[in-house]
Design an enzyme around this catalytic site. Structure first.
Site, PDB file in Angstrom:
ATOM      1  CB  ILE A  64      36.045  22.855  17.419  1.00 26.42           C
ATOM      2  CG1 ILE A  64      37.071  22.750  18.551  1.00 26.42           C
ATOM      3  CG2 ILE A  64      36.214  24.151  16.633  1.00 26.42           C
ATOM      4  CD1 ILE A  64      38.419  22.233  18.122  1.00 26.42           C
ATOM      5  CB  CYS A  65      30.632  23.902  15.809  1.00 23.68           C
ATOM      6  SG  CYS A  65      29.769  24.872  17.056  1.00 23.68           S
ATOM      7  N   GLY A  66      31.492  26.349  14.522  1.00 25.15           N
ATOM      8  CA  GLY A  66      31.688  27.754  14.193  1.00 25.15           C
ATOM      9  C   GLY A  66      31.694  28.661  15.403  1.00 25.15           C
ATOM     10  CB  ALA A 108      36.601  27.321  14.302  1.00 25.24           C
TER      11      ALA A 108
END
Length: 160
Positions: A64-66, A108
């Site tokens: 998960i990242c931006g 996210a």
């Protein structure tokens, strides 16, 4: 199933919620970080999860990242890894059924935690059964071709 999970600082809160969900769903989770909201470069975490999947220390991975894009790109640089960006249940299911993706990635800042849980559930409930095997094998062969070329170049540069 043993699942490796990781995020950068932007995805930290999202990762924590997904981690609890995966554990409640009955899977073992190995958390590769980050472990706080302090800044972390997403490639570092993506490489750790990809390495663990490649070395069979975990069976699958969740990153998960931006946006989910950065961790997908980084994880796919690791030899033998197929990471798929997923933001809905259909893409999560197809990541496994059509591409035998060992890792899914999510953003996210793109989807909420509740959608993320459904995405993860769809991915974990899907099992590779050889769908699109011919296509996946083409990817594997191209990667092998590049690695063989690199090996030749390296061995040709040895001092004799």
């Amino acid at each position: 199933m043993k699942i490796g999970i990781g995020s950068d600082h932007i995805g930290f809160d999202f990762k924590e919620a997904i981690k609890v969900f995966v554990e409640e769903y009955g899977h073992e989770v190995v958390d590769f970080g980050c472990h706080s909201c302090n800044a972390v470069d997403y490639p570092d975490v993506a490489f750790e999860v990809a390495k663990a999947v490649s070395e069979k220390k975990v069976e699958r991975g969740i990153l998960i990242c931006g946006t989910g894009i950065g961790v997908a790109v980084a994880a796919c640089k690791y030899p033998g890894i197929r990471a798929a960006l997923t933001h809905d249940t259909y893409s999560a299911e197809r990541a496994q059924l059509s591409n035998n993706a060992q890792i899914i990635t999510m953003g996210a800042q793109i989807i909420g935690v509740e959608v993320g849980k459904k995405v993860v559930e769809a991915y974990l409930n899907s099992q590779w059964a050889g769908g699109s095997e011919r296509k996946v094998n083409k990817i594997i062969e191209k990667e092998k071709e590049f690695f063989d070329k690199i090996k030749e170049e390296v061995s040709g540069n040895q001092c004799s």
